[in-house]
Design an enzyme around this catalytic site. Structure first.
Site, PDB file in Angstrom:
ATOM      1  CG  HIS B 114      -1.820   0.913   1.560  1.00 49.26           C
ATOM      2  ND1 HIS B 114      -1.696   2.194   1.741  1.00 49.26           N
ATOM      3  CD2 HIS B 114      -3.234   0.689   1.136  1.00 49.26           C
ATOM      4  CE1 HIS B 114      -2.773   2.908   1.785  1.00 49.26           C
ATOM      5  NE2 HIS B 114      -3.814   2.005   1.591  1.00 49.26           N
ATOM      6  CG  ASP B 191      -0.044  -2.707   6.474  1.00 47.08           C
ATOM      7  OD1 ASP B 191      -0.684  -3.041   7.159  1.00 47.08           O
ATOM      8  OD2 ASP B 191      -0.162  -2.121   5.496  1.00 47.08           O
ATOM      9  CD  GLN B 194      -7.012  -4.927   3.683  1.00 43.79           C
ATOM     10  OE1 GLN B 194      -8.029  -5.655   3.622  1.00 43.79           O
ATOM     11  NE2 GLN B 194      -7.120  -3.594   3.593  1.00 43.79           N
ATOM     12  CE  LYS B 217      -7.424  -0.580   5.960  1.00 42.25           C
ATOM     13  NZ  LYS B 217      -8.194   0.219   4.848  1.00 42.25           N
ATOM     14  CB  CYS B 357      -3.593   3.107  -1.541  1.00 44.63           C
ATOM     15  SG  CYS B 357      -4.987   4.561  -1.324  1.00 44.63           S
TER      16      CYS B 357
END
Lengths: 155, 404
Positions: B114, B191, B194, B217, B357
């Site tokens: 991202h 990261d 997600q 999220k 993104c």
């Protein structure tokens, strides 16, 4: 018909998916890039002038059907117009899309570009419809600032 | 279990919400917790000598402990509150990257990062004279072991990797990446934005040096993010933002800083966000990750199967089911994704369209954008059916105009 079907009417579909205006000009006087970074739409707009009359325009690039059709129909609408007339039509088109109400009479000068009227009810697509018009506006402004375009001259 | 019942917006609006990868909807348990906070405990934590402020401090700090347990961090001071994953990543880039990278060093990212885990590293590598390198993916939308081994070298000092791609849904082989990076002496940032909504994250087992994620999220309100970092690394780092509550002594010309975690939490924090994130974690734990995975596996299996039947679609997903989670990107061949998304919208189906993104990934794939459907526990097979119905409508509208 609902907004969606109006927005994707036959005229817009034909211009948006396979436009005869999507090509390179042989001897363009001006070229301007326009893009919407959020959606990735990108066009390169070419302009050929004869005095202060728009003799020809064409575009290349990629984007959604609305932005491609808007570019192509703008070219059809403005070809043969003087720069002053073009600037007035661009202003009217932007006002129509932004719902700054115009009378039917004023909208008539948009010719086929009036087909985008319903895009004003689809806020997510306003940027798509305006891309080409803003790009041409920028091109004319830059040309005038640099003295290369003289809208009011009649030579 | 009717999970949808817990989400007011999904009952108030007639929508098929398939954009949880962008932000999830919020259960009433989270909304109630925020309301309860403002009606009973609201004050500025760490500042007041009065009882209300102490209660607010307790609520705030107890949530830090809860998050530490949730991701199995060794120490509660290893949990830093931020605005979102982006701010957490910038904190690492500035406070770790700027001070530790030099000419000749390399930062290795995946091509599926991202922008939030990519643009800060461009800034830092340019400023420090270090080099930015990428791990590319294979035809199956995965980063191969060979690619990992060839890119992470003795020169590598920082590796940034998304656990699950927000565009492709690929689950990256972070175990392998972390093992190799550590062997080469590099630190690893994962990261988890997600992944953490869908799978249990155990930072000790994973052994990443930093992980980041956004609350919104994973069912919590907007504006709250987490940075986890190993204590020994965080202790050595300089603060990122300067201001109130992150200091020890302030003189006219110099300042000494507070210990962890306050060192990295300048200014009044988003307490309602922290409380909301705590409630979201309680909600996730009440369902349990086993159940979450069971629901999602069935749903994604069904979505993969139904979308694969539409031969007018291009699907950007790995054929290896065990390496795929959460999101499915697709395009109707010859039709721009924005047009598809508008037509889906007319059927009440909310999907994202655009570059997500991830422009370098789009360029690598040779496209400018995709449509993306992303799923969460409140989605049902009916939602997938609505998506398919909308896609058929879009294809029918465009079929005769598509240039083949």
């Amino acid at each position: 018909m609902d907004d969606l079907e109006q927005a994707y009417n036959e005229l817009i579909m034909e211009h948006g998916m396979n436009s005869y205006n999507k090509k390179k000009l042989d001897h363009a006087d001006f070229c301007e890039l326009g893009h919407n970074p959020n959606c990735g739409d990108e066009i390169s707009l070419e302009l050929k002038l004869n005095g202060n009359i728009i003799e020809d325009m064409a575009f290349t690039g990629h984007g959604c059907a609305i932005s491609q059709a808007s570019t192509s129909i703008m070219i059809d609408t403005l070809k043969g117009k003087t720069l002053e007339e073009a600037k007035e039509i661009i202003k009217t088109f932007i006002e129509m899309i932004k719902r700054e109400t115009k009378t039917e009479e004023e909208l008539e000068k948009l010719e086929d570009a009036i087909a985008f009227k319903n895009v004003s009810n689809m806020p997510a697509r306003v940027k798509c419809a305006l891309l080409a018009w803003h790009t041409l506006e920028d091109m004319i402004n830059k040309g005038e600032e640099s003295g290369k375009i003289k809208s009011d001259c009649c030579h | 279990m009717d999970i949808k019942q817990d989400f007011p917006i999904l009952n108030n609006r007639k929508i098929t919400y398939l954009d949880s990868g962008a932000t999830t909807q919020k259960p009433k348990q989270v909304l109630d917790a925020i309301k309860k906070y403002y009606e009973n405990y609201n004050a500025n934590p760490h500042r007041g000598a009065y009882f209300l402020s102490i209660e607010a401090t307790e609520e705030y700090e107890n949530t830090r402990t809860k998050i530490a347990k949730f991701i199995n961090a060794r120490n509660r001071e290893e949990i830093i509150f931020s605005k979102n994953a982006t701010e957490s990543l910038n904190l690492i880039a500035y406070s770790y990257g700027m001070d530790n990278l030099k000419s000749g060093d390399e930062v290795v990212l995946s091509i599926m990062e991202h922008h939030s885990n990519l643009v800060p590293w461009q800034k830092v590598t340019k400023a420090t004279g270090s080099t930015l390198r990428y791990m590319y993916m294979n035809d199956e939308f995965e980063i191969s072991d060979e690619e990992i081994e060839s890119k992470i070298t003795d020169k590598t000092k920082v590796v940034g990797i998304t656990h699950v791609s927000n565009v492709l849904g690929t689950i990256n082989n972070i175990e392998k990446i972390i093992k190799i990076a550590h062997k080469k002496g590099a630190i690893v940032i994962v990261d988890c934005s997600q992944s953490i909504p869908h799978m249990r994250i155990d930072v000790q087992k994973m052994d990443a040096d930093f992980i980041v994620f956004s609350g919104h999220k994973m069912l919590s309100p907007l504006g709250i993010g987490i940075l986890y970092g190993k204590k020994e690394i965080l202790n050595k780092m300089n603060p990122f933002l300067m201001g109130g509550d992150m200091i020890e002594y302030v003189y006219e010309q110099d300042t000494t800083f507070a210990p962890l975690p306050n060192k990295f939490e300048a200014g009044t924090q988003n307490v309602e966000g922290v409380i909301g994130l705590g409630a979201a974690i309680d909600y996730i734990e009440s369902i349990g990750y086993d159940k979450i995975q069971e629901i999602e596996e069935e749903l994604i299996d069904y979505a993969r199967q139904e979308l694969s039947k539409l031969d007018y679609l291009t699907l950007y997903m790995t054929p290896n089911r065990e390496n795929h989670n959460g999101v499915i990107s697709f395009n109707i061949k010859g039709v721009h994704p924005h047009d598809v998304a508008s037509i889906l919208d007319s059927e009440g189906v909310c999907v994202r369209s655009g570059n997500h993104c991830a422009q370098p990934l789009m360029r690598f794939l040779g496209i400018d954008s995709t449509c993306r459907a992303s799923f969460y526990i409140y989605n049902t097979k009916e939602d997938v059916d609505n998506l398919v119905k909308g896609l058929n409508k879009a294809y029918n509208m465009f079929e005769k105009y598509i240039v083949k």
